[in-house]
Design a protein around this motif. Sequence first.
Motif: not given
Length: 663
Positions: A139-140, A419, A423, A427, A442, A445-446, A457, A461
Amino acid sequence: MAQCVQSVQELIPDSFVPCVAALCSDEAERLTRLNHLSFAELLKPFSRLTSEVHMRDPNNQLHVIKNLKIAVSNIITQPPQPGAIRKLLNDVVSSSQPAEGLVANVITAGDYDLNISATTPWFESYRETFLQSMPASDHEFLNHYLACMLVASSSEAEPVEQFSKLSQEQHRIQHSNDYSYPKWFIPNTLKYYVLLHDVSAGDEQRAESIYEEMKQKYGTQGCYLLKINSRTSNRASDEQIPDPWSQYLQKNSIQNQESYEDGPCTITSNKNSDSNLLSLDGLDNEVKDGLPNNFRAHPLQLDPSSDSSNSIDGPDHVKSASLHETKKANTGIIHGACLTLTDHDRIRQFIQEFTFRGLLPHIEKTIRQLNDQLISRKGLSRSLFSATKKWFSGSKVPEKSINELKNTSGLLYPPEAPELQIRKMADLCFLVQHYDLAYSCYHTAKKDFLNDQAMLYAAGALEMAAVSAFLQPGAPRPYPAHYMDTAIQTYRDICKNMMLAERCVLLSAEILKSQSKYSEAAALLIRLTSEDSDLRSALLLEQAAHCFINMKSPMVRKYAFHMILAGHRFSKAGQKKHALRCYCQAMQVYKGKGWSLAEDHINFTIGRQSYTLRQLDNAVSAFRHILINESKQSAAQQGAFLREYLYVYKVNIYSGVDIKIIF
């Protein structure tokens, strides 16, 4: 919280750094082992750049990066086991104790003059190890590999052919379905070709010739000739060469639970010798055609022969004997003994060249590509989605609270999902300290993740958006603590991932502390204490206690109460020395204040812990204090205290210590 060596503005960038894989041939590993180092270990002390670097953002604006650090590690194809991580953290805390003779801070609050340790290095060691040992997740992308160094030796028969084999091996690991670990940032991973040359034994003219061939094949920006020594030079006996590896290898030896053989390594064709040389930092013992044909389990992998039923973090925690055995085995080994100051400069220059000419241009190019993809794909898909939603829904759907959202923490996006591209871009920007752009990504994406109810996810974010907002230069946005609160609740209650929740708490507490919001920081730390980890709860309770005492109006009794709670949890975690220290700190508050029952309890616990640690003088003294004062305890309880005292006194007599009885 106690004072830390690093400020939070230094801690966070050092905790999230670009990750680079290293894949070495057999001969390259042999060469570095002559200095009792793996290739990745060789680079560790020099992995921070000594000058500012610049790159262009998608808007072609110049961005400055300060004190950039990279993390180079050997490829390991098995994620760390949670139980092994817990054991590592226990060992790290156990090995970090207050320095003897350290002068404590004296804090005066009302009628109290308290001697309190200004720093808690065991907590800082725990936090650093915890953040570094977090496994990569889907997820990251913060700890996914951005690049891979392919390393061969100039002494090989065909180094260029060896590079081709290494490249194929890296491609197989990244793209084959046989491996789900490690994680890679993008499909087209940067490959950087390193020719390792032994200046004390190799043919320099041949090495230069091979390097010229490499530049023709891979380009001047994609390869490097690194020269090091493998034989001890005839230096003057009084010449002191610094050992920059010791601070890193102590942690690494704890992590790997391995040690080197004493004495110089020799290159032989013996199979057992090969095994010894290739058993460190991720390479398997079996080697074929000069290449590792398999990769052993993660260094944080428990021995399958060990009893998995033993609790790692509980009252019956096995003492960290392995840590002391490892330290003992490493005693006397000099790492990098053959390397001169010139070699140090060469390694430092290599890291700078790799970063300037390889890694940063690759990151800059990737950010631009992601930005272009998002402009073209995200705009179209979202416009279609918005139109469809408008036609069929007819009205805006009200936002749901975190408790109303369904548990879709297991939802997975395809790798090409817009999406995830946002992210990734966020990052990447965060890793190169472009916090403005990172926050924007972020935040976008949030919203998307929350719309999809992809809660894992979304929490990720939210967490990084909060950190990015805090780190923004100039006139930053107010720290959105509510983002972190939501992320912690989501990780803990919906995703059932305490490791990610703990990371949020560690980061947010430091941020709040830097803003002198000690009350909020204490509440956050206490919030994550639970029954699943005594060690984590003990450390967080101790830090909460320090928050209470560092407030503008110190809350002394809350400090003492939480130190007692911390001591209790340290004791349950098997950390007897830390438990005793916490109780002794709390005793300063309760002693002589008329709280006889509380004082009896603390003295009794100090006596028990001191006895366990074979500090018999302290044990007898603590039990004596219970008996010489007028007691409000029941007769039965007083009898129990007397029996404890007499037992400890008897042990002291037999141990040869001359102690006067109080009767």
